[in-house]
Scaffold this motif. Structure first.
Motif, mmCIF file in Angstrom:
data_model
loop_
_atom_site.group_PDB
_atom_site.id
_atom_site.type_symbol
_atom_site.label_atom_id
_atom_site.label_comp_id
_atom_site.label_asym_id
_atom_site.label_seq_id
_atom_site.Cartn_x
_atom_site.Cartn_y
_atom_site.Cartn_z
ATOM 1 N N GLU A 71 0.867 -1.180 0.000
ATOM 2 C CA GLU A 71 0.000 0.000 0.000
ATOM 3 C C GLU A 71 0.900 1.226 0.000
ATOM 4 N N GLU A 72 0.748 2.047 -0.998
ATOM 5 C CA GLU A 72 1.714 3.121 -1.208
ATOM 6 C C GLU A 72 1.650 4.177 -0.130
ATOM 7 N N ASP A 73 2.777 4.818 0.076
ATOM 8 C CA ASP A 73 2.776 5.995 0.947
ATOM 9 C C ASP A 73 2.241 7.172 0.146
ATOM 10 N N LYS A 74 2.036 8.275 0.809
ATOM 11 C CA LYS A 74 1.225 9.332 0.205
ATOM 12 C C LYS A 74 1.791 9.881 -1.091
ATOM 13 N N TYR A 75 3.098 9.998 -1.198
ATOM 14 C CA TYR A 75 3.669 10.570 -2.418
ATOM 15 C C TYR A 75 4.428 9.534 -3.215
ATOM 16 N N ASP A 76 4.201 8.275 -2.953
ATOM 17 C CA ASP A 76 4.731 7.185 -3.773
ATOM 18 C C ASP A 76 6.249 7.241 -3.913
ATOM 19 N N SER A 77 6.967 7.607 -2.880
ATOM 20 C CA SER A 77 8.427 7.599 -3.038
ATOM 21 C C SER A 77 9.010 6.276 -2.568
ATOM 22 N N TYR A 78 8.557 5.779 -1.406
ATOM 23 C CA TYR A 78 9.163 4.573 -0.862
ATOM 24 C C TYR A 78 8.609 3.310 -1.482
ATOM 25 N N SER A 79 7.350 3.351 -1.915
ATOM 26 C CA SER A 79 6.810 2.148 -2.543
ATOM 27 C C SER A 79 7.479 1.931 -3.900
ATOM 28 N N ARG A 80 7.779 3.037 -4.576
ATOM 29 C CA ARG A 80 8.493 2.926 -5.848
ATOM 30 C C ARG A 80 9.882 2.359 -5.632
ATOM 31 N N MET A 81 10.483 2.757 -4.510
ATOM 32 C CA MET A 81 11.802 2.265 -4.159
ATOM 33 C C MET A 81 11.770 0.767 -3.921
ATOM 34 N N LEU A 82 10.727 0.300 -3.227
ATOM 35 C CA LEU A 82 10.617 -1.135 -2.948
ATOM 36 C C LEU A 82 10.434 -1.924 -4.234
ATOM 37 N N LEU A 83 9.668 -1.361 -5.156
ATOM 38 C CA LEU A 83 9.473 -2.036 -6.434
ATOM 39 C C LEU A 83 10.803 -2.151 -7.178
ATOM 40 N N GLY A 167 19.351 -12.842 -0.956
ATOM 41 C CA GLY A 167 19.172 -11.449 -0.556
ATOM 42 C C GLY A 167 20.463 -10.664 -0.708
ATOM 43 N N HIS A 168 20.377 -9.560 -1.391
ATOM 44 C CA HIS A 168 21.567 -8.752 -1.626
ATOM 45 C C HIS A 168 21.321 -7.330 -1.143
ATOM 46 N N TYR A 169 22.384 -6.554 -1.126
ATOM 47 C CA TYR A 169 22.294 -5.155 -0.726
ATOM 48 C C TYR A 169 22.558 -4.268 -1.931
ATOM 49 N N TYR A 170 21.922 -3.135 -1.923
ATOM 50 C CA TYR A 170 21.990 -2.256 -3.087
ATOM 51 C C TYR A 170 22.373 -0.855 -2.686
ATOM 52 N N ASP A 171 23.043 -0.191 -3.596
ATOM 53 C CA ASP A 171 23.442 1.192 -3.373
ATOM 54 C C ASP A 171 22.476 2.074 -4.152
ATOM 55 N N VAL A 172 21.691 2.850 -3.403
ATOM 56 C CA VAL A 172 20.616 3.598 -4.040
ATOM 57 C C VAL A 172 21.136 4.764 -4.871
ATOM 58 N N SER A 173 22.311 5.273 -4.488
ATOM 59 C CA SER A 173 22.787 6.461 -5.198
ATOM 60 C C SER A 173 23.309 6.132 -6.584
ATOM 61 N N LYS A 174 23.649 4.866 -6.809
ATOM 62 C CA LYS A 174 24.136 4.503 -8.144
ATOM 63 C C LYS A 174 23.078 3.667 -8.843
ATOM 64 N N LYS A 361 18.506 4.421 3.858
ATOM 65 C CA LYS A 361 19.848 5.005 3.816
ATOM 66 C C LYS A 361 20.409 4.715 2.440
ATOM 67 N N ARG A 362 21.588 5.242 2.185
ATOM 68 C CA ARG A 362 22.125 5.101 0.835
ATOM 69 C C ARG A 362 22.328 3.637 0.468
ATOM 70 N N LYS A 363 22.806 2.850 1.423
ATOM 71 C CA LYS A 363 23.144 1.478 1.065
ATOM 72 C C LYS A 363 22.157 0.457 1.599
ATOM 73 N N GLN A 364 21.139 0.918 2.263
ATOM 74 C CA GLN A 364 20.275 -0.075 2.885
ATOM 75 C C GLN A 364 18.905 0.504 3.152
ATOM 76 N N PHE A 365 17.917 -0.349 2.993
ATOM 77 C CA PHE A 365 16.565 0.023 3.393
ATOM 78 C C PHE A 365 16.299 -0.804 4.636
ATOM 79 N N THR A 366 16.315 -0.156 5.791
ATOM 80 C CA THR A 366 16.207 -0.943 7.019
ATOM 81 C C THR A 366 14.820 -0.830 7.601
ATOM 82 N N ILE A 367 14.363 -1.941 8.136
ATOM 83 C CA ILE A 367 13.087 -1.941 8.848
ATOM 84 C C ILE A 367 13.406 -2.377 10.270
ATOM 85 N N GLU A 368 13.057 -1.543 11.202
ATOM 86 C CA GLU A 368 13.435 -1.853 12.580
ATOM 87 C C GLU A 368 12.231 -1.749 13.486
#
Lengths: 411, 257
Positions: A71-83, A167-174, A361-368
Motif C-alpha cells: 500500500e503506497e505511501d502518500k507521495y509514492d516515493s518509498y513504494s516505488r523504491m521497494l518495487l 538477498g543482496h544489498y543495493y546502493d541507491v545512489s548509483k 539510507k544510501r546502502k540499505q533500506f532498514t526496517i526496525e
C-alpha cells in the motif's frame, strides 16, 4: 541417479560423489533455482524481495506463486523504491522480469534500478577455496590433522551451486550498469502504448487496461514456459512481475479512487483474483503497489487485502506533522504488516512486534522495531537530587545506619 | 519554492493550482503566465471559464502576442459552428494538434483554465490520462499548468488529479492580522515531487501585484525540524522580497492604498 532423472529435476547428483550406495527413495521435490531457498517454516520455495529486513518481517521471503501488495505511501516515493529493489534482485539472481506501469515507461524504471553491492563472498572466492582444497597434499603442515581415511575423499559440496546468497544489498545512489540490465530478460507493459487513449470500450467484468495486462502476463508465462509447458532441458527460472500504482486513475479505473461508492469496484478485485490464479499455477511471483490512500471506500480496501497474499502498508512521515516529532527522528516512516498468508499450514509466521519503522539510507533500506523512549516526565516519581544528597550524608555517619532519605525510597 | 516553480527552473511536468471559493487562484495563474511570457516562451491557454479579454487584462501588450488563446468560453456548445473549442473535443491528441498549428519551434507552456470544467464534463480517468500524456514531454509541450477548484469535486477526484501532478500549489486565505507593507493575497502551500523521489513542502505568504508579478512576503516555514529558540532573540518576521529575480524592478513593494 535414475530417480533423479525420473523426477525431471536438475539435481546436482552428478557433481556430488556418492559416499555410500544408499539412495533416498522419495523424489526430491525441491527444485534448485538460482535466487531461491526453501522456507524453514512450511517448505515453500522463497525468493527475496530485495530488502533483507522486509524478508525477515514477512517470514523469510516471498513464496513463489504468491502476490505481495504494497500500500503506497502518500507521495509514492518509498513504494516505488521497494518495487525497484524487487526488480533489481531479479536481475542479480538471473530471474526474468515483467514490468507493468501506466505512468512511467518500464524502460525508465529499468534504468533507475539500484546497483548491487558486490561483497567479498562472491562466486570467485568459493571457487578459489575449492581449488585450494584440491591440492591438500602440499598443505599437510598447515591444515588440521584429520583422520587419514577422510583426507583422500573429495570435499562434499555443502553449498547449493545455484544460490550462493539469498538477498543482496543495493546502493541507491548509483544505478545498475546497463550491461547488467540488458543481460536480464525483461518484458514490459506500458498502458498508453497498449491501449489507445480515446477508446471507450469496456467489458462488463473488468476494465480494458486490466484485461490487456492479464492477457499479456498469461502470454509471457505460457511462452517462456513458467507454467511447466515448455521443454524440461532449459534451466528453470522465476518470473518476477512488478505492477506499479494499480487502481489509480491512470490505469483507466475511474471508480475506485474517484468515487466513494464505486459501481465498478469489482474490476480491480476480479483482476487480482485472476492474477493470483495465474501466479499459483506458474513459477512466478508478483509485487503490486496500490495507492490505498486514494481509495475512499475502506470496505474495498478490505476486499483487496483479502485477495492478496502478503500485504504491507507504508506510511511515510514526509509532509506530515510527524516529521518534526522527536520520537520519529531517525526514521522515514512506519511500516504496517497487514496480512501474512497461511500457505499449506494452519499458522503463519507472525512478526513479534507490530511497531515497525523504516529508514532509507544510501546502502540499505532498514526496517526496525520502533522503540519508545522511557517516560522521563515530572509525573513519574523518582528520587530527586536533594533526597540523594541527604541519604548520602546519613551514610557518612557510619556503616550501621541505613540511608533513608526524608522520603520513602520507591523502587 | 513558489518562485522557483514559477521561474521554471525545475523543469517540466504538471503543476496543479488548487484553489477554493474562499481564495481565488486565478491571479496566481496569471502570475505564471506573465513569468512565462517574460522568458519569451510561447504560452497557449485553453480557456473555458473566462473570456479572452478578461485573461489578457493586466498583461502588457508586447508580450501578449506570444499568448495564444484557445477559446472554449464563448461558444461552449458549439451552436455557432465557428470552430471553437468544446469540452467534448478535449483530448491530448487534439490539444497537441492545436498547439502545432503555430509554427513555433520553441516548447510551449500550456495553461488549462480550468481543469474543473473538464472534470465536470469528462470522466476523471480520461482527464488524468491526457494530462499525463501531455506533461510527459517529448512533443512540443514543456510543462502544463492547470487550475483546479477543489471544492467543486469529490475528495477522490482531487486526490487522483494531484497524484498525477509533479507539483501542487494550494492557495488558502490568510487568517489573522498580517504585518508588513504589502497586503497578502493568501497563503500558498507548495508541494513538489522530484524525480529522485524526494518530496519537499513549503508554506509561504504571497501577494500578486497589479502587473501580476508574484512576490513572496513571508516564509511560514518548511516542514522540517524547528530550530530551537534562543532566549535573547525576539520573534521578528523577515520580509523576503525577491527583487533580484525580477530584473530592474523596484525592490520595494508598491504601497497599496
Amino acid at each position: 541417479m535414475n530417480m533423479a532423472t525420473k523426477a525431471g529435476v536438475n539435481v546436482n547428483a552428478g557433481t556430488r560423489a556418492n559416499a555410500t550406495s544408499f539412495q533416498k527413495k522419495s523424489r526430491s521435490k525441491l527444485v534448485s533455482i538460482s535466487g531461491t531457498r526453501p522456507s524453514v517454516q512450511n517448505g515453500q520455495l522463497l525468493v527475496s524481495t530485495g530488502v533483507t529486513s522486509l524478508d525477515y518481517v514477512i517470514g523469510g521471503g516471498l513464496a513463489v506463486g504468491t502476490l505481495l501488495l504494497i500500500e503506497e505511501d502518500k507521495y509514492d516515493s518509498y513504494s516505488r523504491m521497494l518495487l525497484k529493489y524487487f526488480l533489481a534482485e531479479g536481475v542479480v539472481c538471473g530471474h526474468s522480469l515483467f514490468i507493468a506501469s501506466s505512468r512511467d515507461h518500464p524502460g525508465d524504471i529499468l534504468q533507475e534500478l539500484p546497483a548491487p553491492l558486490l561483497d567479498e563472498i562472491s562466486n570467485s572466492e568459493v571457487e578459489k577455496e575449492l581449488a585450494n582444497a584440491g591440492d591438500s597434499s602440499t598443505e599437510t603442515q598447515d591444515s588440521m590433522k584429520i583422520a587419514w581415511r577422510y583426507q583422500n575423499l573429495p570435499k562434499v559440496q555443502t553449498t547449493l551451486a545455484s544460490s550462493s546468497r539469498f538477498g543482496h544489498y543495493y546502493d541507491v545512489s548509483k544505478s545498475m550498469s546497463t550491461d547488467m540490465c540488458e543481460a536480464a530478460t525483461c518484458h514490459s507493459f506500458f498502458l498508453p502504448n497498449e491501449l489507445p487513449l480515446e477508446s471507450a470500450a469496456e467489458s462488463s467484468n473488468m476494465n480494458m487496461g486490466y484485461i490487456k495486462l492479464l492477457r499479456s502476463i498469461q502470454g509471457v508465462i505460457h511462452k517462456e514456459g513458467f507454467d511447466g509447458a515448455g521443454p524440461q532441458n532449459k534451466p528453470r527460472s522465476i518470473l518476477r512481475i512488478g505492477v506499479h500504482s494499480l487502481g489509480s486513475a491512470l490505469w483507466g479505473d475511474d471508480d475506485i479512487c474517484c468515487k466513494e461508492n464505486p459501481e465498478h469496484a469489482h474490476s480491480l478485485t476480479t483482476f487480482l483474483y485472476s492474477l493470483r490464479a495465474l501466479l499459483r499455477t506458474s513459477l512466478s511471483v508478483c509485487m503490486v503497489t496500490v495507492p490505498s490512500h486514494l481509495i475512499q471506500n475502506k470496505a474495498i480496501m478490505g476486499r483487496i487485502t483479502k485477495l492478496c497474499d502478503t500485504v504491507v502498508s507504508l506510511e511515510s512521515f514526509s509532509g506530515s506533522e510527524r516529521e518534526t516529532n522527536p520520537l520519529y527522528k531517525d526514521y522515514h516512516g512506519l511500516l504496517h504488516v497487514k496480512q501474512i498468508p497461511h500457505l499449506n499450514s494452519l499458522m503463519c509466521e507472525v512478526p513479534d512486534t507490530k511497531d515497525l519503522a523504516f529508514k532509507l539510507k544510501r546502502k540499505q533500506f532498514t526496517i526496525e522495531r520502533l522503540h519508545l523512549p522511557p517516560d522521563l516526565s515530572d509525573t513519574v516519581s523518582r528520587l530527586s537530587k536533594q533526597d540523594l544528597a541527604e541519604s548520602a550524608k546519613l551514610l557518612g555517619l557510619g556503616c550501621g545506619t541505613t540511608a533513608t532519605g526524608k522520603k520513602h525510597l520507591d523502587f | 519554492m513558489l518562485v522557483e516553480i514559477i521561474q521554471g527552473t525545475e523543469g517540466g511536468g504538471l503543476i496543479v493550482i488548487k484553489d477554493s471559493s474562499e481564495c481565488d487562484g486565478r491571479s496566481l495563474l496569471k502570475g505564471f503566465i506573465k513569468a512565462a511570457l517574460q522568458r519569451n516562451e510561447p504560452v497557449h491557454v485553453v480557456g473555458f471559464e473566462v473570456s479572452e479579454n478578461e485573461l489578457r487584462t493586466g498583461l502588457d501588450s508586447g508580450a501578449a502576442s506570444r499568448l495564444v488563446f484557445h477559446d472554449g468560453y464563448s461558444d461552449p456548445l458549439q451552436w455557432l459552428g465557428q470552430g471553437k473549442l468544446s469540452v467534448q473535443d478535449y483530448s491530448a491528441q487534439n490539444t497537441r494538434n492545436r498547439i502545432s498549428q503555430t509554427d513555433d519551434p520553441k516548447l510551449v507552456t500550456l495553461i488549462i483554465d480550468s481543469l474543473s470544467w473538464l472534470l465536470l464534463h469528462t470522466p476523471p480517468t480520461a482527464v488524468c490520462q491526457s494530462l499525463q500524456e501531455l506533461s510527459r514531454g517529448g512533443m512540443k509541450v514543456k510543462r502544463v499548468i492547470a487550475l483546479l477548484h477543489s471544492d467543486l469535486h469529490e475528495q477522490g477526484v482531487v486526490g487522483s488529479v494531484c497524484h498525477v501532478a509533479t507539483a501542487v500549489v494550494t492557495v488558502t486565505p490568510v487568517s489573522g492580522s498580517v504585518s508588513g507593507e504589502a497586503e497578502p493575497n493568501g497563503i500558498v502551500r507548495t508541494l513538489q515531487r522530484r524525480k529522485t523521489g524526494k518530496v519537499s513542502q513549503e508554506e509561504e505568504c504571497y501577494s500578486v501585484r497589479e502587473d501580476f508579478s508574484v512576490q513572496i512576503l513571508r516564509d511560514l516555514g518548511t516542514k522540517k525540524q524547528p530550530a530551537p529558540h534562543r532566549k535573547g532573540e525576539t520573534k521578528q518576521e523577515v520580509i523576503i522580497a525577491s527583487a533580484s529575480l525580477w530584473r530592474g524592478e523596484n525592490p520595494l513593494p508598491a504601497r497599496r492604498q
